[in-house]
Design a protein around this motif. Structure first.
Motif, PDB file in Angstrom:
ATOM      1  N   ALA A   1       0.851  -1.194   0.000  1.00 45.29           N
ATOM      2  CA  ALA A   1       0.000   0.000   0.000  1.00 45.29           C
ATOM      3  C   ALA A   1       0.885   1.242   0.000  1.00 45.29           C
ATOM      4  O   ALA A   1       1.941   1.265   0.625  1.00 45.29           O
ATOM      5  CB  ALA A   1      -0.920   0.005   1.217  1.00 45.29           C
ATOM      6  N   ARG A   2       0.412   2.266  -0.714  1.00 46.33           N
ATOM      7  CA  ARG A   2       1.142   3.539  -0.794  1.00 46.33           C
ATOM      8  C   ARG A   2       0.101   4.653  -0.858  1.00 46.33           C
ATOM      9  O   ARG A   2      -0.827   4.581  -1.658  1.00 46.33           O
ATOM     10  CB  ARG A   2       2.019   3.566  -2.044  1.00 46.33           C
ATOM     11  N   TRP A   3       0.294   5.684  -0.006  1.00 43.48           N
ATOM     12  CA  TRP A   3      -0.659   6.786  -0.012  1.00 43.48           C
ATOM     13  C   TRP A   3      -0.038   8.052   0.577  1.00 43.48           C
ATOM     14  O   TRP A   3       0.919   7.985   1.342  1.00 43.48           O
ATOM     15  CB  TRP A   3      -1.920   6.406   0.760  1.00 43.48           C
ATOM     16  N   PRO A   4      -0.596   9.215   0.201  1.00 39.91           N
ATOM     17  CA  PRO A   4      -0.131  10.472   0.783  1.00 39.91           C
ATOM     18  C   PRO A   4      -0.750  10.674   2.165  1.00 39.91           C
ATOM     19  O   PRO A   4      -1.888  10.262   2.422  1.00 39.91           O
ATOM     20  CB  PRO A   4      -0.639  11.525  -0.205  1.00 39.91           C
ATOM     21  N   ALA A   5       0.021  11.295   3.042  1.00 41.67           N
ATOM     22  CA  ALA A   5      -0.445  11.590   4.397  1.00 41.67           C
ATOM     23  C   ALA A   5       0.288  12.830   4.885  1.00 41.67           C
ATOM     24  O   ALA A   5       1.154  13.371   4.184  1.00 41.67           O
ATOM     25  CB  ALA A   5      -0.175  10.399   5.309  1.00 41.67           C
TER      26      ALA A   5
ATOM     27  N   GLY B   1     -11.080   9.928   2.047  1.00 45.22           N
ATOM     28  CA  GLY B   1     -11.076  10.152   0.611  1.00 45.22           C
ATOM     29  C   GLY B   1      -9.714   9.979  -0.037  1.00 45.22           C
ATOM     30  O   GLY B   1      -9.607   9.980  -1.266  1.00 45.22           O
ATOM     31  N   THR B   2      -8.662   9.835   0.774  1.00 47.55           N
ATOM     32  CA  THR B   2      -7.313   9.657   0.226  1.00 47.55           C
ATOM     33  C   THR B   2      -7.243   8.382  -0.609  1.00 47.55           C
ATOM     34  O   THR B   2      -7.735   7.334  -0.197  1.00 47.55           O
ATOM     35  CB  THR B   2      -6.274   9.571   1.374  1.00 47.55           C
ATOM     36  N   ALA B   3      -6.629   8.496  -1.787  1.00 40.34           N
ATOM     37  CA  ALA B   3      -6.425   7.323  -2.646  1.00 40.34           C
ATOM     38  C   ALA B   3      -5.269   6.492  -2.093  1.00 40.34           C
ATOM     39  O   ALA B   3      -4.175   7.011  -1.879  1.00 40.34           O
ATOM     40  CB  ALA B   3      -6.119   7.760  -4.071  1.00 40.34           C
ATOM     41  N   ILE B   4      -5.541   5.216  -1.861  1.00 40.40           N
ATOM     42  CA  ILE B   4      -4.535   4.284  -1.356  1.00 40.40           C
ATOM     43  C   ILE B   4      -4.265   3.269  -2.462  1.00 40.40           C
ATOM     44  O   ILE B   4      -5.126   2.446  -2.797  1.00 40.40           O
ATOM     45  CB  ILE B   4      -5.014   3.572  -0.077  1.00 40.40           C
ATOM     46  N   ALA B   5      -3.075   3.386  -3.047  1.00 45.09           N
ATOM     47  CA  ALA B   5      -2.695   2.453  -4.121  1.00 45.09           C
ATOM     48  C   ALA B   5      -2.308   1.122  -3.495  1.00 45.09           C
ATOM     49  O   ALA B   5      -1.634   1.074  -2.477  1.00 45.09           O
ATOM     50  CB  ALA B   5      -1.525   3.023  -4.916  1.00 45.09           C
ATOM     51  N   ARG B   6      -2.727   0.045  -4.139  1.00 43.74           N
ATOM     52  CA  ARG B   6      -2.391  -1.329  -3.728  1.00 43.74           C
ATOM     53  C   ARG B   6      -1.600  -1.964  -4.875  1.00 43.74           C
ATOM     54  O   ARG B   6      -2.155  -2.719  -5.682  1.00 43.74           O
ATOM     55  CB  ARG B   6      -3.651  -2.143  -3.449  1.00 43.74           C
ATOM     56  N   PRO B   7      -0.292  -1.629  -4.994  1.00 48.23           N
ATOM     57  CA  PRO B   7       0.506  -2.103  -6.137  1.00 48.23           C
ATOM     58  C   PRO B   7       0.541  -3.622  -6.301  1.00 48.23           C
ATOM     59  O   PRO B   7       0.545  -4.101  -7.431  1.00 48.23           O
ATOM     60  CB  PRO B   7       1.905  -1.555  -5.853  1.00 48.23           C
ATOM     61  N   ARG B   8       0.562  -4.373  -5.223  1.00 47.58           N
ATOM     62  CA  ARG B   8       0.603  -5.839  -5.330  1.00 47.58           C
ATOM     63  C   ARG B   8      -0.677  -6.376  -5.976  1.00 47.58           C
ATOM     64  O   ARG B   8      -0.652  -7.394  -6.648  1.00 47.58           O
ATOM     65  CB  ARG B   8       0.810  -6.487  -3.958  1.00 47.58           C
ATOM     66  N   LYS B   9      -1.789  -5.688  -5.742  1.00 47.88           N
ATOM     67  CA  LYS B   9      -3.073  -6.102  -6.307  1.00 47.88           C
ATOM     68  C   LYS B   9      -3.413  -5.352  -7.586  1.00 47.88           C
ATOM     69  O   LYS B   9      -4.331  -5.741  -8.305  1.00 47.88           O
ATOM     70  CB  LYS B   9      -4.193  -5.857  -5.292  1.00 47.88           C
TER      71      LYS B   9
END
Length: 169
Positions: free
Chosen positions: A20-24, A41-49
């Protein structure tokens, strides 16, 4: 004291892949505490998926560098409504705008006073598949025991001060 600093949070697996990768926003905190806020509302990228999801609620996450990250999901009043505790490798201070931690699969979910251990079988399987060293396995279990005891005793970060420390209340 300085204000919040934009960062990227990366939740990685033992093999180095990012789950998981996201801005905070990295929040001012007393050392060795690191605290960050993830806005609803923050977009959380799930690169493995190969997927992206959105944070449903505001969240405050904290670590002391030990083998846990506690994430409080905030309710409408800005106070923690539920917690998730990720067992992880010791967390290094944020550097270069990135706060990265290695998730060890084992989690506690704390909601309405009920504490549930999650992903025990996944932890056992991945510990073998990914070759977690014995000290990491022990660290994960000790971290969750520590978090459960802190919660039961209403000690930080479960003492109600988390929102105030993060400048929310």
């Amino acid at each position: 004291m300085t204000g919040p600093t934009p960062i990227t949070v990366e939740k990685a697996k033992w093999d180095g892949s990012v789950s998981a990768r996201w801005p905070a926003l990295l929040l001012p905190a007393r050392p060795p505490v690191q605290a960050w806020r993830t806005a609803a509302g923050t977009a959380i990228a799930r690169p493995r998926k190969g997927t992206v999801e959105r944070a449903e609620h505001d969240q405050i996450s904290v670590t002391t560098g030990r083998c846990w990250v506690v994430t409080a999901t905030l309710g409408p009043d800005g106070r923690p409504a539920a917690y998730t505790v990720d067992a992880c490798a010791p967390v290094e201070p944020a550097a270069g705008g990135v706060l990265r931690f290695v998730d060890l699969d084992l989690d506690l979910e704390i909601d309405d006073g009920e504490v549930r251990l999650l992903d025990r079988e996944q932890f056992r399987r991945r510990a073998i598949e990914m070759g977690y060293p014995d000290e990491m396995r022990e660290c994960a279990w000790a971290a969750l025991r520590d978090a459960a005891e802190r919660h039961a005793d209403r000690r930080w970060p479960f003492d109600g001060a988390l929102a105030a420390e993060a400048g929310i209340t």
